[in-house]
Design a protein around this motif. Structure first.
Motif, PDB file in Angstrom:
ATOM      1  N   TYR A   1       0.803  -0.792   0.216  1.00 37.51           N
ATOM      2  CA  TYR A   1       0.108   0.399   0.142  1.00 37.51           C
ATOM      3  C   TYR A   1       0.609   1.186   0.304  1.00 37.51           C
ATOM      4  CZ  TYR A   1       1.213  -0.177   5.373  1.00 37.51           C
ATOM      5  OH  TYR A   1       1.776  -0.201   6.464  1.00 37.51           O
TER       6      TYR A   1
ATOM      7  N   HIS B   1      -5.523  -4.072   9.555  1.00 32.20           N
ATOM      8  CA  HIS B   1      -5.974  -3.208   8.599  1.00 32.20           C
ATOM      9  C   HIS B   1      -5.142  -1.303   8.624  1.00 32.20           C
ATOM     10  CE1 HIS B   1      -6.669  -6.253   5.691  1.00 32.20           C
ATOM     11  NE2 HIS B   1      -7.837  -6.908   6.679  1.00 32.20           N
TER      12      HIS B   1
ATOM     13  N   ASP C   1      -6.745   2.767   7.588  1.00 32.52           N
ATOM     14  CA  ASP C   1      -7.177   1.766   7.236  1.00 32.52           C
ATOM     15  C   ASP C   1      -6.610   1.944   5.809  1.00 32.52           C
ATOM     16  OD1 ASP C   1      -8.272  -0.516   6.117  1.00 32.52           O
ATOM     17  OD2 ASP C   1     -10.643  -0.034   7.101  1.00 32.52           O
TER      18      ASP C   1
ATOM     19  N   ARG D   1      -6.970  -0.556   4.136  1.00 30.89           N
ATOM     20  CA  ARG D   1      -6.924  -0.684   2.919  1.00 30.89           C
ATOM     21  C   ARG D   1      -7.370   0.177   1.916  1.00 30.89           C
ATOM     22  NH1 ARG D   1     -11.392  -4.605   5.780  1.00 30.89           N
ATOM     23  NH2 ARG D   1     -11.015  -2.559   7.309  1.00 30.89           N
TER      24      ARG D   1
END
Length: 379
Positions: free
Chosen positions: A213, A233, A248, A250
């Protein structure tokens, strides 16, 4: 803050504080001094909550300590990162015998010996080691070194006096214009979260050429990162913009929460390992802030916590009856025991209510979560 904690003073400046993770019974911490003119020391600190007393055992460390990485499984193993003169900084794995206790059961205030086991050498691509992270889960046989423009993975071999990285992950100039400023190894995955200038990048050790990420513009400068131990996460970051932000990974386009209680750089953030609704931050404003972040934690929100009618009756974010209701988001307490920049704040490895903090002038403060807030969590 309640006066149940206490203060311990070192003779030298210091920036490194870590909980002794391998210790299963006592609240113990490791502190390393940073004095380039004199011999340095590694202090093993024990806190007795019943007597509100700190005892210590010391080890001579020839060079200034720039980083500490205690073994998560063996209390007698610790890695220090140090710099010897003009040579590139390196790491070394040490073993020390369990210190003897005095007649009252406290650590003897004397010196022990560090036995050198393995030296972690820089290599091509990893020209200097700034910090080391011990594998938080699994076999515990791997460590990751943080350099200015690279991450290096080391394997602990049997009876190896020297080790070089088995994998070097370069951080390009584009990824980290100011170098890698901090890193945290996720306890949930093979991912290292690294602060690279204004961004945070997740480096997957299984696929080092790919990013797990990317968080762009996390801070004007990222100074610290921690992973939530209960929510895979979620991570927290602190930076030079005086802010603490929660993400987060995600959906990292915007933080899920932000704290703005510091007035200068934030150098340390730390989730409580037992109750992730408790959170520490510390910075150059000499403050150590204890926060309640229940709204983004794994703890369920109670009806009282989410009732807007009740929240209107709160004083500073909490019920007027000190033992009534459940905790809400807010600043629980502020430690004002430091007079210099606070570079580290750590939770006890065994007691969820004890935490320590270290300022550059060598002052270590041990404090306890306020009793009223503790009861709001456990009752």
């Amino acid at each position: 803050m309640e006066s149940e904690g206490c203060v311990y003073g070192l003779d030298h400046q210091a920036r490194c504080l870590k909980a002794q993770l391998g210790e299963q019974e006592r609240s113990r911490f490791l502190v390393g001094t940073q004095d380039f003119k004199h011999k340095n020391e590694l202090h093993l600190i024990d806190f007795d909550e019943d007597e509100s007393l700190i005892s210590s055992h010391k080890f001579v460390h020839a060079h200034e300590i720039r980083g500490i990485a205690p073994s998560p499984t063996d209390a007698q193993l610790v890695v220090t990162v140090y710099k010897e003169g003009c040579k590139p900084a390196k790491g070394r794995l040490w073993r020390f015998a369990s210190p003897e206790l005095d007649a009252t059961g406290k650590l003897r205030n004397d010196y022990g010996e560090l036995e050198a086991i393995t030296t972690f050498e820089p290599s091509e691509g990893l020209t200097e080691i700034h910090d080391m992270l011990w594998e938080p889960a699994g076999s515990g046989e791997r460590l990751v070194a943080r350099g200015k423009q690279a991450l290096g993975v080391y394997e602990l071999g049997e009876a190896a006096s020297q080790a070089t990285p088995t994998l070097v992950i370069p951080v390009s100039e584009t990824e980290g214009k100011r170098g890698v400023s901090c890193a945290s190894w996720s306890p949930h995955a093979e991912v290292i979260a690294a602060g690279t200038g204004t961004d945070v990048i997740g480096f997957d050790l299984r696929a080092p050429t790919k990013h797990a990420y990317e968080i762009h513009g996390a801070h004007t400068g990222v100074k610290c990162i921690d992973h939530n131990p209960n929510m895979p996460h979620n991570i927290a970051t602190g930076g030079t913009d005086c802010a603490v932000r929660f993400w987060d990974i995600r959906n990292p386009s915007a933080p899920i929460k932000e704290l703005s209680d510091h007035t200068h750089w934030v150098w340390s953030v730390s989730f409580n390992r037992f109750h992730d609704q408790l959170f520490l931050s510390a910075g150059s404003d000499c403050r150590v802030n204890l926060h309640s972040i229940i709204s983004i934690s794994s703890a369920p929100l109670s009806d009282e916590s989410s009732d807007p009618d009740l929240s209107d009756q709160e004083d500073d974010g909490y019920e007027r009856d000190e033992y009534a209701g459940k905790p809400l988001d807010g600043l629980v307490s502020v430690s004002d025991q430091h007079e210099d920049s606070v570079y580290a704040a750590e939770w006890s490895p065994v007691d969820p209510w004890i935490f320590g903090s270290l300022s550059y002038d060598g002052r270590l403060a041990i404090n306890i979560v306020p009793r009223d807030h503790k009861y709001k969590i456990i009752l």
